[in-house]
Motif scaffolding. Sequence first.
Motif, PDB file in Angstrom:
ATOM      1  N   ARG A   1       0.829  -1.202   0.000  1.00  0.00           N
ATOM      2  CA  ARG A   1       0.000   0.000   0.000  1.00  0.00           C
ATOM      3  C   ARG A   1       0.862   1.250   0.000  1.00  0.00           C
ATOM      4  O   ARG A   1       0.588   2.208  -0.731  1.00  0.00           O
ATOM      5  CB  ARG A   1      -0.925  -0.007   1.219  1.00  0.00           C
ATOM      6  CG  ARG A   1      -1.828   1.219   1.304  1.00  0.00           C
ATOM      7  CD  ARG A   1      -2.668   1.178   2.556  1.00  0.00           C
ATOM      8  NE  ARG A   1      -3.525   2.342   2.660  1.00  0.00           N
ATOM      9  CZ  ARG A   1      -4.327   2.597   3.688  1.00  0.00           C
ATOM     10  NH1 ARG A   1      -4.362   1.740   4.713  1.00  0.00           N
ATOM     11  NH2 ARG A   1      -5.075   3.682   3.717  1.00  0.00           N
ATOM     12  N   TYR A   2       1.901   1.258   0.826  1.00  0.00           N
ATOM     13  CA  TYR A   2       2.805   2.410   0.849  1.00  0.00           C
ATOM     14  C   TYR A   2       3.592   2.526  -0.446  1.00  0.00           C
ATOM     15  O   TYR A   2       3.880   3.629  -0.923  1.00  0.00           O
ATOM     16  CB  TYR A   2       3.754   2.298   2.039  1.00  0.00           C
ATOM     17  CG  TYR A   2       3.077   2.436   3.387  1.00  0.00           C
ATOM     18  CD1 TYR A   2       1.929   3.218   3.517  1.00  0.00           C
ATOM     19  CD2 TYR A   2       3.563   1.790   4.523  1.00  0.00           C
ATOM     20  CE1 TYR A   2       1.291   3.331   4.745  1.00  0.00           C
ATOM     21  CE2 TYR A   2       2.931   1.910   5.754  1.00  0.00           C
ATOM     22  CZ  TYR A   2       1.788   2.685   5.850  1.00  0.00           C
ATOM     23  OH  TYR A   2       1.157   2.804   7.061  1.00  0.00           O
ATOM     24  N   ALA A   3       3.956   1.381  -1.036  1.00  0.00           N
ATOM     25  CA  ALA A   3       4.735   1.406  -2.284  1.00  0.00           C
ATOM     26  C   ALA A   3       3.915   1.949  -3.449  1.00  0.00           C
ATOM     27  O   ALA A   3       4.448   2.632  -4.323  1.00  0.00           O
ATOM     28  CB  ALA A   3       5.250   0.007  -2.603  1.00  0.00           C
ATOM     29  N   THR A   4       2.600   1.670  -3.469  1.00  0.00           N
ATOM     30  CA  THR A   4       1.756   2.161  -4.556  1.00  0.00           C
ATOM     31  C   THR A   4       1.422   3.642  -4.430  1.00  0.00           C
ATOM     32  O   THR A   4       0.811   4.199  -5.342  1.00  0.00           O
ATOM     33  CB  THR A   4       0.448   1.356  -4.624  1.00  0.00           C
ATOM     34  OG1 THR A   4      -0.204   1.398  -3.337  1.00  0.00           O
ATOM     35  CG2 THR A   4       0.727  -0.092  -5.001  1.00  0.00           C
ATOM     36  N   ARG A   5       1.795   4.285  -3.327  1.00  0.00           N
ATOM     37  CA  ARG A   5       1.563   5.717  -3.175  1.00  0.00           C
ATOM     38  C   ARG A   5       2.668   6.555  -3.816  1.00  0.00           C
ATOM     39  O   ARG A   5       2.643   7.785  -3.704  1.00  0.00           O
ATOM     40  CB  ARG A   5       1.466   6.072  -1.692  1.00  0.00           C
ATOM     41  CG  ARG A   5       0.302   5.406  -0.952  1.00  0.00           C
ATOM     42  CD  ARG A   5      -1.023   5.880  -1.483  1.00  0.00           C
ATOM     43  NE  ARG A   5      -2.155   5.281  -0.797  1.00  0.00           N
ATOM     44  CZ  ARG A   5      -2.752   5.810   0.257  1.00  0.00           C
ATOM     45  NH1 ARG A   5      -2.308   6.970   0.744  1.00  0.00           N
ATOM     46  NH2 ARG A   5      -3.779   5.216   0.826  1.00  0.00           N
TER      47      ARG A   5
END
Length: 318
Positions: A83-87
């Motif tokens: 989730r953090y990587a897709t931001r």
Amino acid sequence: MATVIPPRTGLEHLQYLETKRPWLSLYGTRVRPVPPAGSSSSKPVYDSSLLHCMLPDELLQEVFMHMSPYALGRAACVCRKWRYATRSPILWRNACLKTWQVTGWEENERILWMQYGGSWRTMWQKRPHLRYDGLYVSRNTYIRAGIAEWRTTNPVHLVCYFRYIRFFTNGKFLYKTTPLRLKEVAKTLQGRPSKLDSVFGGRCTLTDTQVEAALIYPGKRPTVLRIRLRLRGTVTGANNRLDVLSLVTCGVDENEMSTGAEVLDVTEGWEEDETHNPDIPATSHRRGMAAFVFVPFEEVETSVLNLPVDKMDYYVPG
């Protein structure tokens, strides 16, 4: 003194042929409950993401760079790290510039800071845009009375046909009207259709949530089809519905066929009674106005729009 050379066994070359695969050490590893470090609580914590120990963030970002924006949304639901990587702003910047490439880089930058606070991800979610990873399908039905024979009562037929639209990022689209179901037409619109497939190409523009599209039916009496649509979504950022506002056909003068680009010019809008041939007035149609539903290519085979009429006599797009 003579030097003794040991015989070559061939094993020394394995270090050059074998590729290092650190993730192989994860196979057969049993995930056990581990108490949190520095915590007096005896409640176990399960480490279920052992792959992240071997997968660096740079490689994970490289994988996400090749994914579509809607695939990134699904990947964000896998775990907290994804989730953090897709931001990452780079992922959404590339998606926005590819989607609105007709607008231009400078105009997209201006809209980004004027309306969306400099967030590419927010711009992708809230700015209306057409989807290019599938087809928009409109399922239409009507009742047609049959022919009475002898003493038999007139039969009644429920006729079902579809309108298919596939949009492209350069402002063009493909259009097809046929009784064939979705899974039978999707392959034609995914490739390069021929004239025998009865697929017609046209141009379209998107202004806010309004889509104006136009195409030419060739033949002895060429006809222009103009469709005005309203883009909306069942959830934020889906953009999976197209409501048909008007559907107009009008004649084309033979002298104008050589300037087809001007006939399909939809940048300044058009009126319902507008026609390119004074001898053939424009006709506004009221049948076949069902809303278009977006179906991604990966869901073509399993979509409910493939059901026959006897199993789904009507369809409410929502």
